[in-house]
Motif scaffolding. Structure first.
Motif, mmCIF file in Angstrom:
data_model
loop_
_atom_site.group_PDB
_atom_site.id
_atom_site.type_symbol
_atom_site.label_atom_id
_atom_site.label_comp_id
_atom_site.label_asym_id
_atom_site.label_seq_id
_atom_site.Cartn_x
_atom_site.Cartn_y
_atom_site.Cartn_z
ATOM 1 N N VAL A 88 -45.961 -23.799 -57.532
ATOM 2 C CA VAL A 88 -46.917 -23.980 -58.632
ATOM 3 C C VAL A 88 -48.119 -23.063 -58.449
ATOM 4 O O VAL A 88 -48.613 -22.463 -59.414
ATOM 5 N N LEU A 89 -48.602 -22.919 -57.222
ATOM 6 C CA LEU A 89 -49.746 -22.041 -56.972
ATOM 7 C C LEU A 89 -49.410 -20.576 -57.242
ATOM 8 O O LEU A 89 -50.247 -19.835 -57.773
ATOM 9 N N PHE A 90 -48.199 -20.137 -56.872
ATOM 10 C CA PHE A 90 -47.809 -18.751 -57.174
ATOM 11 C C PHE A 90 -47.770 -18.524 -58.687
ATOM 12 O O PHE A 90 -48.212 -17.478 -59.180
ATOM 13 N N ILE A 91 -47.272 -19.487 -59.432
ATOM 14 C CA ILE A 91 -47.242 -19.365 -60.898
ATOM 15 C C ILE A 91 -48.663 -19.332 -61.447
ATOM 16 O O ILE A 91 -49.001 -18.491 -62.291
ATOM 17 N N ASN A 92 -49.525 -20.253 -60.977
ATOM 18 C CA ASN A 92 -50.914 -20.267 -61.412
ATOM 19 C C ASN A 92 -51.632 -18.965 -61.079
ATOM 20 O O ASN A 92 -52.409 -18.436 -61.891
ATOM 21 N N ALA A 93 -51.376 -18.425 -59.887
ATOM 22 C CA ALA A 93 -52.015 -17.161 -59.478
ATOM 23 C C ALA A 93 -51.560 -16.013 -60.373
ATOM 24 O O ALA A 93 -52.370 -15.162 -60.765
ATOM 25 N N ALA A 94 -50.278 -15.975 -60.707
ATOM 26 C CA ALA A 94 -49.778 -14.912 -61.583
ATOM 27 C C ALA A 94 -50.408 -15.009 -62.966
ATOM 28 O O ALA A 94 -50.792 -13.992 -63.559
ATOM 29 N N VAL A 95 -50.536 -16.228 -63.478
ATOM 30 C CA VAL A 95 -51.147 -16.418 -64.796
ATOM 31 C C VAL A 95 -52.635 -16.029 -64.758
ATOM 32 O O VAL A 95 -53.130 -15.353 -65.664
ATOM 33 N N ALA A 96 -53.321 -16.446 -63.705
ATOM 34 C CA ALA A 96 -54.763 -16.152 -63.604
ATOM 35 C C ALA A 96 -55.028 -14.675 -63.377
ATOM 36 O O ALA A 96 -56.109 -14.175 -63.726
ATOM 37 N N SER A 97 -54.067 -13.950 -62.821
ATOM 38 C CA SER A 97 -54.244 -12.511 -62.539
ATOM 39 C C SER A 97 -53.930 -11.625 -63.726
ATOM 40 O O SER A 97 -54.249 -10.426 -63.691
ATOM 41 N N ARG A 98 -53.299 -12.185 -64.738
ATOM 42 C CA ARG A 98 -52.948 -11.380 -65.910
ATOM 43 C C ARG A 98 -54.196 -10.887 -66.620
ATOM 44 O O ARG A 98 -55.158 -11.624 -66.783
ATOM 45 N N PRO A 99 -54.170 -9.648 -67.064
ATOM 46 C CA PRO A 99 -55.315 -9.161 -67.834
ATOM 47 C C PRO A 99 -55.349 -9.830 -69.213
ATOM 48 O O PRO A 99 -54.321 -10.064 -69.833
ATOM 49 N N ARG A 100 -56.530 -10.164 -69.659
ATOM 50 C CA ARG A 100 -56.708 -10.811 -70.968
ATOM 51 C C ARG A 100 -56.885 -9.750 -72.045
ATOM 52 O O ARG A 100 -57.592 -8.770 -71.863
ATOM 53 N N ILE A 101 -56.240 -9.980 -73.162
ATOM 54 C CA ILE A 101 -56.354 -9.025 -74.275
ATOM 55 C C ILE A 101 -57.364 -9.511 -75.273
ATOM 56 O O ILE A 101 -57.519 -10.633 -75.569
#
Length: 101
Positions: A88-101
Protein backbone atom coordinates in the motif's frame (compact mmCIF):
# COMPACT_ATOMS: atom_id res chain seq x y z
CA UNK A 1 10.20 19.38 -10.47
CA UNK A 2 10.65 19.22 -6.70
CA UNK A 3 9.40 16.12 -4.85
CA UNK A 4 7.00 16.69 -1.97
CA UNK A 5 8.18 15.75 1.51
CA UNK A 6 5.23 13.39 1.91
CA UNK A 7 6.19 11.52 -1.28
CA UNK A 8 9.76 11.06 -0.08
CA UNK A 9 8.58 9.85 3.33
CA UNK A 10 6.15 7.44 1.67
CA UNK A 11 9.03 5.93 -0.34
CA UNK A 12 11.23 5.60 2.76
CA UNK A 13 8.36 4.04 4.75
CA UNK A 14 7.59 1.62 1.92
CA UNK A 15 11.21 0.46 1.67
CA UNK A 16 11.47 0.04 5.45
CA UNK A 17 8.22 -1.95 5.58
CA UNK A 18 9.37 -4.13 2.68
CA UNK A 19 12.58 -4.90 4.56
CA UNK A 20 10.62 -5.87 7.67
CA UNK A 21 8.41 -8.13 5.52
CA UNK A 22 11.33 -10.33 4.45
CA UNK A 23 10.76 -13.66 6.23
CA UNK A 24 13.22 -14.37 9.06
CA UNK A 25 15.41 -11.35 8.22
CA UNK A 26 12.80 -8.75 9.15
CA UNK A 27 11.74 -10.70 12.20
CA UNK A 28 15.34 -11.17 13.31
CA UNK A 29 15.95 -7.45 12.92
CA UNK A 30 12.89 -6.57 15.03
CA UNK A 31 13.89 -9.07 17.72
CA UNK A 32 17.54 -7.93 17.73
CA UNK A 33 16.44 -4.35 18.40
CA UNK A 34 14.20 -5.45 21.25
CA UNK A 35 11.13 -4.38 19.26
CA UNK A 36 12.46 -0.80 19.11
CA UNK A 37 12.22 -1.06 15.30
CA UNK A 38 8.43 -1.17 15.64
CA UNK A 39 8.48 1.95 17.80
CA UNK A 40 10.66 3.72 15.24
CA UNK A 41 8.31 2.66 12.44
CA UNK A 42 5.32 3.95 14.42
CA UNK A 43 6.98 7.37 14.71
CA UNK A 44 7.99 7.33 11.02
CA UNK A 45 4.41 6.54 9.98
CA UNK A 46 3.03 9.27 12.27
CA UNK A 47 5.38 11.87 10.77
CA UNK A 48 4.55 10.64 7.25
CA UNK A 49 0.82 10.90 8.00
CA UNK A 50 1.28 14.47 9.24
CA UNK A 51 2.95 15.49 5.98
CA UNK A 52 0.37 13.59 3.92
CA UNK A 53 -2.40 15.62 5.56
CA UNK A 54 -0.41 18.82 5.02
CA UNK A 55 0.34 18.14 1.35
CA UNK A 56 -2.90 16.35 0.38
CA UNK A 57 -1.18 13.03 -0.38
CA UNK A 58 -2.70 9.55 0.02
CA UNK A 59 -3.12 8.62 3.69
CA UNK A 60 -4.05 4.94 3.63
CA UNK A 61 -0.43 3.70 3.73
CA UNK A 62 0.68 5.61 6.82
CA UNK A 63 -2.56 4.73 8.63
CA UNK A 64 -2.08 1.04 7.83
CA UNK A 65 1.57 1.39 8.88
CA UNK A 66 0.53 2.75 12.28
CA UNK A 67 -1.80 -0.22 12.76
CA UNK A 68 0.96 -2.59 11.62
CA UNK A 69 3.41 -1.11 14.11
CA UNK A 70 0.94 -1.76 16.91
CA UNK A 71 0.02 -5.33 15.89
CA UNK A 72 3.34 -6.61 14.51
CA UNK A 73 4.29 -8.12 17.87
CA UNK A 74 2.63 -11.33 16.69
CA UNK A 75 4.99 -13.21 14.34
CA UNK A 76 2.77 -14.40 11.47
CA UNK A 77 0.34 -11.49 11.70
CA UNK A 78 3.30 -9.08 11.77
CA UNK A 79 4.77 -10.52 8.60
CA UNK A 80 1.45 -10.30 6.72
CA UNK A 81 0.81 -6.75 7.93
CA UNK A 82 4.32 -5.59 7.01
CA UNK A 83 3.87 -7.05 3.53
CA UNK A 84 0.45 -5.44 3.07
CA UNK A 85 1.70 -2.11 4.42
CA UNK A 86 4.69 -2.16 2.07
CA UNK A 87 2.44 -2.77 -0.95
CA UNK A 88 0.00 0.00 0.00
CA UNK A 89 2.84 2.41 0.80
CA UNK A 90 4.54 1.75 -2.56
CA UNK A 91 1.25 2.50 -4.33
CA UNK A 92 0.72 5.65 -2.24
CA UNK A 93 4.31 6.78 -2.94
CA UNK A 94 3.86 6.28 -6.69
CA UNK A 95 0.62 8.27 -6.65
CA UNK A 96 2.14 11.06 -4.54
CA UNK A 97 5.20 11.26 -6.82
CA UNK A 98 3.19 11.75 -10.00
CA UNK A 99 3.42 15.21 -11.48
CA UNK A 100 0.15 17.14 -11.29
CA UNK A 101 -1.28 18.62 -14.46
Amino acid sequence: MKMKISAALLWVSAIAEAFLAIPFIGGSFVLSTGYAALGFMFILHAVTLFFCFREYSPKSGPILGLITSLLAWFPLIGWALHLLSAIVLFINAAVASRPRI
